[in-house]
Design an enzyme around this catalytic site. Structure first.
Site, PDB file in Angstrom:
ATOM      1  N   ALA A   1       1.143  -5.745  15.050  1.00 44.70           N
ATOM      2  CA  ALA A   1       1.380  -7.155  14.733  1.00 44.70           C
ATOM      3  C   ALA A   1       0.765  -7.437  13.365  1.00 44.70           C
ATOM      4  O   ALA A   1      -0.030  -6.640  12.853  1.00 44.70           O
ATOM      5  CB  ALA A   1       0.758  -8.059  15.787  1.00 44.70           C
ATOM      6  N   LYS A   2       1.146  -8.530  12.774  1.00 45.75           N
ATOM      7  CA  LYS A   2       0.480  -8.966  11.529  1.00 45.75           C
ATOM      8  C   LYS A   2       0.754 -10.448  11.354  1.00 45.75           C
ATOM      9  O   LYS A   2       1.771 -10.964  11.802  1.00 45.75           O
ATOM     10  CB  LYS A   2       1.049  -8.185  10.341  1.00 45.75           C
ATOM     11  CG  LYS A   2       0.163  -8.230   9.121  1.00 45.75           C
ATOM     12  CD  LYS A   2      -1.183  -7.567   9.359  1.00 45.75           C
ATOM     13  CE  LYS A   2      -1.517  -6.552   8.345  1.00 45.75           C
ATOM     14  NZ  LYS A   2      -2.632  -5.690   8.648  1.00 45.75           N
ATOM     15  N   GLY A   3      -0.178 -11.129  10.699  1.00 47.19           N
ATOM     16  CA  GLY A   3       0.004 -12.550  10.469  1.00 47.19           C
ATOM     17  C   GLY A   3      -0.680 -12.990   9.205  1.00 47.19           C
ATOM     18  O   GLY A   3      -1.281 -12.175   8.499  1.00 47.19           O
TER      19      GLY A   3
ATOM     20  N   ASP B   1      -8.104  -9.244   7.702  1.00 50.83           N
ATOM     21  CA  ASP B   1      -7.235  -8.585   6.732  1.00 50.83           C
ATOM     22  C   ASP B   1      -7.616  -9.181   5.369  1.00 50.83           C
ATOM     23  O   ASP B   1      -8.698  -9.765   5.240  1.00 50.83           O
ATOM     24  CB  ASP B   1      -5.765  -8.856   7.110  1.00 50.83           C
ATOM     25  CG  ASP B   1      -4.810  -7.866   6.477  1.00 50.83           C
ATOM     26  OD1 ASP B   1      -4.540  -6.832   7.088  1.00 50.83           O
ATOM     27  OD2 ASP B   1      -4.337  -8.119   5.349  1.00 50.83           O
TER      28      ASP B   1
END
Ligand code: NAD
Length: 449
Positions: A138-140, A179
């Protein structure tokens, strides 16, 4: 059958263009729709396609794995310190739900987009699969200039973003982490906001937490340490050693500074270190601990008295054994690849080498060790932290460090075996292992209903 996701090149007029000689191309079936289009997604799809070809994956599995499974795009208002309101765009993309809960960081940066998150989420899937972590990727992120936000604006932004993600996240559903532009402080606020909403303390909702909330001291250095385990293993396989080898590192943040420090401690010679402002070089090797102190005290790399200043774009052409890009994506491109002069590129950053540059390096016999292997130490220690949070357990730092080393070495050996057996480059080999595992799981689960 050879599948490519690109058809006719199209000219991007939306600021998403990559280097001039690498046009963004439109995707044909079975690629995902245009909403996820970005230069990074193009790179991710190209690499997925190469692995899918090598594995002779059928069209159904290609279709399932090329498109992100769930995406959330939000716009929310934020009260600024001066009383005004601004609107922010935020995203969360979950690439596959086939492997377990999803895992990946969220970033605060001016160029965050749905397409960038989609690419990075896919990258996380392969990385977790390669390390045998029970997660999909996942990434956001929130599109913003984090440098202009005050601490209180940053806190409100993080708390609101956490609540916007409530429909998707959970300690056994989707677990965010730091991140670019986010760190322990944001994870503390995120965990608190989530916990307030569900009415109980949920430390397993994020990793990269402050120590006092169940984080690990090992997480901060894990990615850089993992990079060095990979470099050491790689050199050992060739009968060489970190001691006496020559290194160049781009980026002197959490990952780059840790890698440089460990390489120096093992007797490696750091010939040059740089960031976007400039670089410093020393033919006999930089005194990395002194450089770290200088930067901690506010100094710029190029002003370091123990080195000679060089321009940021000269860094990549300093001859060395191992070049470690540890800054940001798309740094080694068709435009500068001719000047790169090393035997190995070990990708500490995500996506620092464009596919065109990698082909040029391959033709010259330069080995590129891919990001999904090289920088997987961070998510691996995040997994240990999540296990601790979920179980209410605590492991000593030394235990975490040796578990990390074992996992990195195992993954390196697994990939090296595929390189030898199939006579492919390291990225293709890593992707064959990773995509193969996810494809097998997806096949075993089948299609509902
Ligand atoms: P960081 O923000 O701590 O450091 C980034 C460094 O890169 C800084 O020194 C910055 O000055 C430099 N930099 C930024 N843009 C640059 C440019 N255009 N040219 C040259 N230098 C530039 O970030 P980090 O946590 O060290 O992460 C570095 C890279 O590693 C990123 O690509 C990130 O996605 C990747 N990564 C990080 C982790 C982690 O655990 N931190 C894990 C996996 C991958």
């Amino acid at each position: 059958m050879h599948h490519r996701f690109d058809t006719a090149p199209i000219v991007a007029s939306d600021g998403l263009a990559g280097p001039a000689d690498e046009p963004i191309v439109a995707h044909a079936s079975p690629a995902p729709g245009d909403e996820w289009r970005s230069p990074l997604m193009q790179d991710a799809l190209e690499r997925f396609s190469a692995a899918a070809d090598a594995l002779a994956l059928d069209d159904e599995l290609r279709m399932r794995l090329a498109a992100p499974r769930r995406s959330l795009a939000v716009n929310f208002p934020l009260r600024m310190d001066d009383g005004s309101y601004r609107s922010f765009a935020g995203y969360r993309v979950q690439h596959t739900l086939a492997m377990g809960p999803t895992k990946g960081g969220f970033r605060y940066a001016p160029d965050v987009s749905l397409g960038e998150c989609a690419a990075l989420a896919m990258w996380m899937t392969w990385k977790c699969a390669l390390m045998r972590l029970p997660y999909g990727g996942a990434k956001g992120g929130v599109r913003c200039d984090p440098g202009t936000l005050s601490p209180s604006e940053r806190e409100r932004l993080t708390r609101r973003y956490a609540v916007e993600l409530l429909p998707l996240i959970g300690a056994d559903r989707d677990i965010p982490a730091p991140d670019l532009g986010t760190g322990e402080r944001e994870m503390g606020w995120f965990m608190d906001s989530y916990s307030q909403h569900v009415g109980r303390s949920v430390p397993g909702i994020v990793t990269g937490k402050p120590l006092v909330l169940g984080g690990t001291a090992t997480r901060r250095t894990a990615t850089g340490v993992g990079v060095v385990h990979v470099i050491a293993g790689l050199l050992e396989r060739l009968g060489s050693d970190v001691a006496g080898s020559r290194f160049v590192v781009q980026g002197f943040g959490e990952v780059g500074a840790t890698a440089a420090d460990r390489l120096h401690a093992l007797g490696g010679r750091l010939l040059a270190v740089g960031d976007e402002h400039g670089a410093t070089a020393a033919p006999d090797g930089l005194d990395v601990p002194a450089l770290a102190r200088f930067v901690r005290d506010g100094g710029r790399l190029a002003d370091f008295p123990g080195g000679r200043p060089i321009a940021a774009d000269e860094l990549m052409s300093v001859p060395c054994d191992v070049l470690v890009p540890a800054a940001t994506a798309r740094q080694i491109t068709a435009e500068n690849v001719e000047r790169v002069d090393c035997r190995f590129v070990v990708e500490a950053a995500n996506g620092p080498t464009t596919p065109a540059a990698e082909r040029a390096l391959g033709e010259r016999g330069v080995v590129v060790v891919p990001d999904i292997l090289a920088n997987a130490g961070g998510v691996t220690v995040s997994y240990f932290e999540w296990l601790e949070s979920q179980q209410g357990a605590h492991w000593e730092d030394a235990e975490l460090a040796s578990r990390l080393q074992r996992r990195m070495r195992t993954a390196l050996e697994t990939v090296a075996a595929v390189v030898e057996q199939r006579e492919v480059d390291w990225r293709t080999a890593a992707m064959i292992v990773a995509v193969g595992r996810v494809a097998e799981a997806s096949r075993a689960r089948g299609v509902y209903p």
